[in-house]
Structure formats: structure tokens, C-alpha cells
Design an enzyme around this catalytic site. Structure first.
Site, short mmCIF file in Angstrom:
data_model
loop_
_atom_site.label_atom_id
_atom_site.label_comp_id
_atom_site.label_asym_id
_atom_site.label_seq_id
_atom_site.Cartn_x
_atom_site.Cartn_y
_atom_site.Cartn_z
CD GLU A 1 -18.79 7.91 -2.72
OE1 GLU A 1 -18.36 7.58 -3.84
OE2 GLU A 1 -19.50 8.92 -2.52
CG ASN B 1 -17.47 -17.65 -2.78
OD1 ASN B 1 -16.65 -16.75 -2.82
ND2 ASN B 1 -18.28 -17.85 -1.75
CG HIS C 1 -19.77 -21.58 -1.65
ND1 HIS C 1 -19.93 -20.31 -2.17
CD2 HIS C 1 -20.62 -22.37 -2.35
CE1 HIS C 1 -20.84 -20.35 -3.14
NE2 HIS C 1 -21.27 -21.58 -3.26
CD GLU D 1 -33.52 -12.45 -4.31
OE1 GLU D 1 -32.52 -12.16 -3.63
OE2 GLU D 1 -34.63 -11.93 -4.13
NE ARG E 1 -26.34 -19.15 -5.66
CZ ARG E 1 -25.14 -18.61 -5.69
NH1 ARG E 1 -24.10 -19.30 -5.28
NH2 ARG E 1 -24.96 -17.38 -6.12
NE ARG F 1 -22.09 -22.75 -7.71
CZ ARG F 1 -21.92 -21.48 -8.14
NH1 ARG F 1 -21.35 -21.26 -9.31
NH2 ARG F 1 -22.33 -20.48 -7.42
CG ASP G 1 -20.82 -12.49 -6.90
OD1 ASP G 1 -21.04 -13.70 -6.74
OD2 ASP G 1 -21.29 -11.82 -7.84
CB SER H 1 -27.45 -9.08 -6.05
OG SER H 1 -26.75 -9.16 -7.27
CD1 TRP I 1 -34.12 -18.75 0.20
CD2 TRP I 1 -33.34 -20.68 0.99
NE1 TRP I 1 -33.92 -18.60 1.55
CE2 TRP I 1 -33.44 -19.76 2.06
CE3 TRP I 1 -32.86 -21.98 1.26
CZ2 TRP I 1 -33.08 -20.10 3.37
CZ3 TRP I 1 -32.50 -22.30 2.56
CH2 TRP I 1 -32.62 -21.37 3.59
NE ARG J 1 -25.88 -9.51 -10.90
CZ ARG J 1 -25.25 -9.98 -11.96
NH1 ARG J 1 -25.17 -9.27 -13.06
NH2 ARG J 1 -24.67 -11.16 -11.92
CG LEU K 1 -15.81 -5.40 13.01
CD1 LEU K 1 -15.75 -4.14 12.14
CD2 LEU K 1 -14.99 -6.51 12.35
C1 IPE Z 1 -25.25 -11.88 -4.27
O1 IPE Z 1 -24.53 -12.71 -5.11
C2 IPE Z 1 -25.61 -12.60 -3.01
C3 IPE Z 1 -24.51 -12.90 -2.10
C4 IPE Z 1 -23.26 -12.54 -2.26
C5 IPE Z 1 -24.89 -13.63 -0.93
P1 IPE Z 1 -25.25 -13.58 -6.24
O2 IPE Z 1 -24.18 -14.30 -6.97
O3 IPE Z 1 -26.32 -14.42 -5.63
O4 IPE Z 1 -25.93 -12.48 -7.13
P2 IPE Z 1 -26.31 -12.49 -8.68
O5 IPE Z 1 -27.10 -13.73 -8.93
O6 IPE Z 1 -25.02 -12.49 -9.43
O7 IPE Z 1 -27.07 -11.22 -8.88
C1 IPE Z 2 -20.95 -15.79 -3.75
O1 IPE Z 2 -20.32 -16.53 -4.74
C2 IPE Z 2 -21.44 -16.66 -2.61
C3 IPE Z 2 -22.90 -16.73 -2.47
C4 IPE Z 2 -23.76 -16.08 -3.22
C5 IPE Z 2 -23.42 -17.58 -1.43
P1 IPE Z 2 -21.15 -17.19 -5.91
O2 IPE Z 2 -21.52 -18.57 -5.50
O3 IPE Z 2 -22.26 -16.33 -6.33
O4 IPE Z 2 -20.04 -17.27 -7.06
P2 IPE Z 2 -20.25 -17.05 -8.61
O5 IPE Z 2 -20.93 -15.74 -8.80
O6 IPE Z 2 -21.08 -18.20 -9.09
O7 IPE Z 2 -18.86 -17.06 -9.16
MG MG Z 3 -22.44 -14.88 -7.71
#
Ligand code: IPE
Ligand code: IPE
Ligand code: MG
Length: 248
Positions: free
Chosen positions: A205, A20, A35, A65, A69, A31, A18, A194, A67, A192, A129
């Protein structure tokens, strides 16, 4: 005694990658740049896992979830995934990485599905792996799918409802072939799950780091493993307190 110290390498590490978007925003970039940088991180993290002796690495790459975006971000993520799958097979071959996937992958765009199937087949013989990408993955959907397939077996007369156990559910999940994660890492400081591996994380852990995923490297992975090794995993058990004479 049901206690177990964790001074050993986790067999299975799961990561919620998370941050990116925030990484890109800090630089005034779109954004998708975040990624792209995040995708570059997968290779060094895989290599660090292998060096540390971790057998399973599961990465949350796209949730059910996600999708929601904006369409251009979803499209960009799918293209990035396609590119990752075509470019990284060589890295997987070099390092002995077997690719696997969990999630409702049938709903991914055709070109991604094709690349995914090919990369899984091409790396199926590797044993160092198991790299599992969670794609169009949702923990609740996974449990729903398991329940549906159990119900189907009951209806066919192959399974007695009275014999259904936690083990039955585990073996009907997408993750049937792997151990539950020992360590869950979430980057970017969010506390969380998610909708990630809801059943499998029962006794995992959890290590949350403020580091944004595009900045996460081998050092951070080693720090997370060291944190894991400092934990006392009790699995609900208890160790008798030493009794001192000074007690009131
Ligand atoms: C969780 O991150 C999903 C992935 C890392 C693929 P999100 O950024 O989508 O989660 P929320 O919205 O902060 O809960
Ligand atoms: C995680 O980074 C990547 C995916 C969920 C695909 P985010 O895109 O959720 O980055 P933030 O949370 O907006 O910084
Ligand atoms: Mg995120």
C-alpha cells in the site's frame, strides 16, 4: 477468499525520505542543512515504529542514482552517514533496534563501510525493530545481482533452471531475510518509486504525503498507519457483490 482487511499494524514500513533539499531551500539554506535535519528525524520515527509494533523499517537513504549529485553534496551525505552511524548506536541499543543494510555497500567510502559494519555487529542481538538503511541501493541492480547469483548456482549444478520460481528470486534479493513491505511512505509529494524495492513493492500500500522529510514526525507516521488501516487489500481477489432485488 483471497481478501484481507488492513486493520492491523504493518509489519514492514518502507520510506522514501524525500524533500530535504526543498526544506532547506525554503529557508534559504544549503541543501546539506536539509539532510542534517532529515537525519535527526530517524530516531523519533524509529521510536514511533516501536511504539506502534512495527517490526521492520526500511529507509531509502542513498540511491545508485544519487552519485550524480554535485561532489560536495555526495561528500556531505557520506560524512553525515558516518556521523549517524557512530552517534546512533546508543539509541539503537536503548530501543532494541538491529541495524541492517541493503545495496551495493562495497562501493561506499571505506570509513562509512567500517562504521556500518561495526554498527551492524554491535546491534545484531537486538530484536524489537530491524532498521534497514538502503545505501547505494537500486532496485534494478538488486534484481541483476539476484539473477547473477542464481545463474552462478545453476552453473555450479546446485540449482535446476526449471525449479526457479518467484520464491527463488525473493530469497536471492538483499531483502531475503525480511517480509515484503506492507506500507510504502514517500514524503514531499512525489508519486514515483525512484528505483526503490521494485520486486518487493508489488502489493504494498502506498501513502504519499506532501510533508517534506525534515518535517516528518511520529504524528505523520501514525497518520500513514491509519491510512494503511483504512485500505482494503485484495491481492487480486474479489468479494462477491451482495445481490439486491432492485437490480435491472
Ligand atoms: C529517492 O529520492 C532516493 C532517496 C530518497 C534516497 P530522489 O530525490 O533521489 O529521487 P528523484 O530524483 O526525485 O526520483
Ligand atoms: C532526499 O532529499 C535525500 C536524498 C535523496 C539523499 P532530496 O535531497 O532528494 O530533496 P529534494 O528532493 O531535492 O527536495
Ligand atoms: Mg529528492
Amino acid at each position: 477468499m483471497n481478501t484481507q482487511t488492513s486493520a492491523k499494524v504493518p509489519r514492514h514500513i518502507a520510506i522514501i525520505m524525500d524533500g530535504n533539499g526543498r526544506w532547506a531551500r525554503e529557508r534559504g539554506w544549503p541543501r546539506l542543512k536539509g539532510h542534517e535535519q532529515g537525519a535527526r528525524n530517524v530516531e523519533p520515527v524509529c521510536e514511533a515504529c516501536i511504539a506502534e509494533g512495527v517490526g521492520f523499517l526500511t529507509l531509502y537513504a542513498f540511491s545508485t542514482e544519487n552519485w550524480k549529485r554535485p561532489a560536495h553534496e555526495v561528500a556531505g551525505l557520506m560524512l553525515l552517514l558516518e556521523r549517524f552511524l557512530s552517534e546512533k548506536v546508543a539509541m539503537m541499543e536503548r530501543n532494541g533496534v538491529r541495524l541492517a543494510t541493503i545495496g551495493r555497500t562495497a562501493d561506499l567510502p571505506g570509513p562509512v563501510r567500517k562504521r556500518l559494519e561495526r554498527a551492524i555487529a554491535d546491534t545484531a542481538h537486538n530484536t524489537k525493530l530491524t532498521l534497514t538503511l538502503a545505501l547505494n541501493y537500486g532496485g534494478r541492480d538488486e534484481i541483476v545481482d539476484a539473477v547473477r547469483s542464481i545463474a552462478h548456482e545453476v552453473k555450479q549444478g546446485k540449482l535446476d533452471p526449471g525449479s526457479i520460481s518467484g520464491e527463488t528470486l525473493s530469497t536471492h534479493l538483499y531483502t531475503a531475510a525480511m517480509p515484503d513491505p506492507d506500507l510504502l511512505i514517500r514524503t514531499s509529494g512525489e508519486m514515483r518509486l525512484s528505483n526503490f524495492l521494485l520486486w518487493q513493492l508489488s502489493y504494498t500500500e502506498i501513502h504519499v504525503t506532501p510533508r517534506l522529510w525534515p518535517d516528518f514526525g511520529a504524528e505523520d507516521l501514525r497518520a500513514a498507519i491509519a491510512d494503511f488501516q483504512s485500505r482494503d487489500r485484495r491481492f487480486g481477489g474479489a468479494v462477491e457483490n451482495p445481490v439486491t432485488t432492485a437490480s435491472a
